[in-house]
Design an enzyme around this catalytic site. Structure first.
Site: not given
Ligand code: ADP
Length: 498
Positions: A169-170, A193-194, A246-247, A268-269, A302, A401
């Site tokens: 989302w950021n 998948k956003p 993402g994370s 990209e984590l 990030c 982070e």
């Molecule tokens: P944040 O904590 O910054 O939202 P996330 O890693 O949870 O970071 O989210 C980044 C993306 O990964 C989002 O689009 C989120 O919906 C997606 N996401 C989170 N969990 C899963 C999962 N188990 N499988 C696939 N996508 C996921």
């Protein structure tokens, strides 16, 4: 408590701008706006006010499966589409993004809270990627032939196939744009998948791609139950590559799952970027850039400066300059021109920032300015620019982070200690060095374990340069000539001659 109000004139401008984004708030699959089977919906909310921005369907396995099938069905046509046509479409997407930058910026601020000027900059940055790959695609040499006396060896660059792209989302425009532009240039089709927090920005991208002439099914957008959708990406044979921003936690889960189907991943984590200031640095520039790097998007970036490492002799002077800058930053709704810091995406993010600051104080550090008390009159999603001095590297605030406008300050003596602190993290996304001694800076930059190093420079990023991390910040590169290679694979065809 309410968010500081926005000037009625700006509210009217926002309304008119958003009306230009005239597309259904649904999933985008196979060139159709899709409702979900159970009719489940999800309300997207403005993080500053809690007001409803829109309602979208809540997808799951079924919709992800349909999207993958649509992407797979359109692959033969798209991979056979000429480089010239692909280039034209990417260029048109870029133009539309620029034409619609104001409505898109209002949409971004409504979904994720960032100040309007930063939202405009993100739309521009997304457009830059489409611009770059629209030019780059024409240069893609798809074929190389090695002639030998009795055979010729032909190397063809083929698209990897259907790509699943998961984005946060950021950066709701630039994160998908980086992946989409390179994947489309390579001839791949996609399921995007956003984040569920910013789905309408992704739908806007799909709508723009459609208007630019991208054929149905080449790009699909699904969101809802992230885990079920992620599982479907891992299970379906047709998905050949998963690209994720993402994370680190979710990245590791995807990487482990991808092993089951031997799918490519690129990740990209998270980051824990050090901002290093040597005694000979221009302290005003360092204070200005560290403030910007820590506080843009309320610190939810990030590559943000996550730890300030300062050489002992200039410690007091730099902290004073930083505190002066931090204290001037104004909190508010991102649509107000006076706002420097919008809300954090969730109240829990502000609670976590406060918990980390307090933990550091309990262990001997000191809050120089900010802290939750400094904005107690605002809703709990807001957190002010906060400087914590006297931090030691083992404290939690220095190791995680932060994703908030919270900056821990750590002192060091000399290059070797600086380098030890810089590399003393499992992350390796970005690092910043401030010094007037460029020889030293270059020497150290070569020893820093990070994908991006800024020397007296707060934003060494561009669509035409490769971006990505090392260590647990991930692997793979987005942007630049390198970015498109992630979506291609060389195939070798040997032909007997004579
Ligand atoms: P944040 O904590 O910054 O939202 P996330 O890693 O949870 O970071 O989210 C980044 C993306 O990964 C989002 O689009 C989120 O919906 C997606 N996401 C989170 N969990 C899963 C999962 N188990 N499988 C696939 N996508 C996921």
């Amino acid at each position: 408590m309410n968010c500081p109000s926005v000037d009625p004139e700006i509210v009217a401008r926002r309304k008119a701008a958003l009306a230009r984004l005239d597309f259904p708030r649904r999933l985008w699959v196979g060139g159709q706006w899709l409702e979900v089977s159970g009719g489940e919906v999800w309300a997207v909310r403005d993080p500053a006010t809690g007001e409803r921005v829109g309602e979208v369907p809540w997808g799951g396995r079924l919709e992800a499966g349909r999207a993958i099938a649509a992407a797979a069905a359109s692959l033969p046509h798209w991979r056979a589409t000429s480089l010239r046509r692909r280039s034209e479409i990417l260029a048109r997407i870029q133009e539309l993004l620029r034409e619609l930058r104001e409505p898109l910026a209002f949409l971004r601020t409504a979904e994720q809270g960032g100040p309007h000027v930063q939202s405009l900059a993100e739309v521009d940055f997304a457009a830059d990627y489409f611009d770059w790959y629209s030019r780059q695609v024409r240069r893609l040499r798809r074929r190389r032939v090695v002639k030998e006396p009795d055979r010729s060896l032909r190397v063809e660059l083929q698209p990897v196939g259907v790509v699943a792209a998961i984005t946060p989302w950021n950066a709701p425009f630039s994160a998908p744009a980086r992946k989409m532009s390179a994947a489309l240039a390579a001839g791949c089709t996609l399921v995007l998948k956003p984040s569920e927090l910013t789905p309408i920005c992704a739908l806007a991208l799909a709508w723009i791609c459609h208007r630019a002439g991208l054929p149905p099914g080449v790009l699909n957008v699904v969101f809802g139950d992230a885990e079920a959708i992620g599982e479907t990406f891992l299970e379906e044979e047709a998905v050949r590559l998963i690209t994720f921003t993402g994370s680190t936690r979710v990245g590791k889960w995807l990487m482990a799952g991808a092993a089951r189907g031997v799918k490519r991943v690129f990740l990209e984590l998270g980051g824990n970027a050090p901002f290093v200031v040597f005694a000979d640095a221009d302290l005003d520039a360092a204070a200005r850039d560290a403030t910007r790097l820590r506080c843009a998007n309320s610190g939810q970036v990030c590559i943000a400066a996550n730890r300030l490492l300062v050489e002992r002799p200039v410690h007091a002077a730099l902290v004073q300059k930083l505190a002066a800058r931090f204290s001037r930053l104004r909190l508010g709704h991102g649509d107000s021109p006076d706002t420097d810091l919008g809300p954090l995406i969730r109240p829990e993010a502000a609670h976590n920032a406060e918990r980390l600051a307090r933990d550091a104080v309990r262990r001997g550090a000191k809050v120089v300015c900010g802290g939750r008390a400094a904005c107690a009159d605002l809703p709990e999603r807001f957190y002010p620019a906060t400087l914590v001095d006297g931090v030691r590297p083992e404290m939690e605030i220095a190791r995680t982070e932060l994703f908030a406008p919270l900056l821990p300050v750590i002192e060091f003596s000399g290059e070797e200690e600086a380098l030890r602190l810089v590399n003393g993290t499992e992350y390796g996304l970005a690092a910043y060095l401030y010094t007037r001694d460029l020889g030293r800076a270059r020497r150290l930059a070569g020893r820093i374990e990070a994908g991006v190093v800024g020397i007296n420079h707060p934003r060494p990023l561009a669509a035409h340069a490769p971006f990505g991390g090392v260590k647990q910040s991930g692997f793979g590169r987005e942007g630049g000539a390198e970015g498109v290679l992630e979506f291609l694979e060389p195939r070798l065809i040997g032909i007997r001659e004579g």
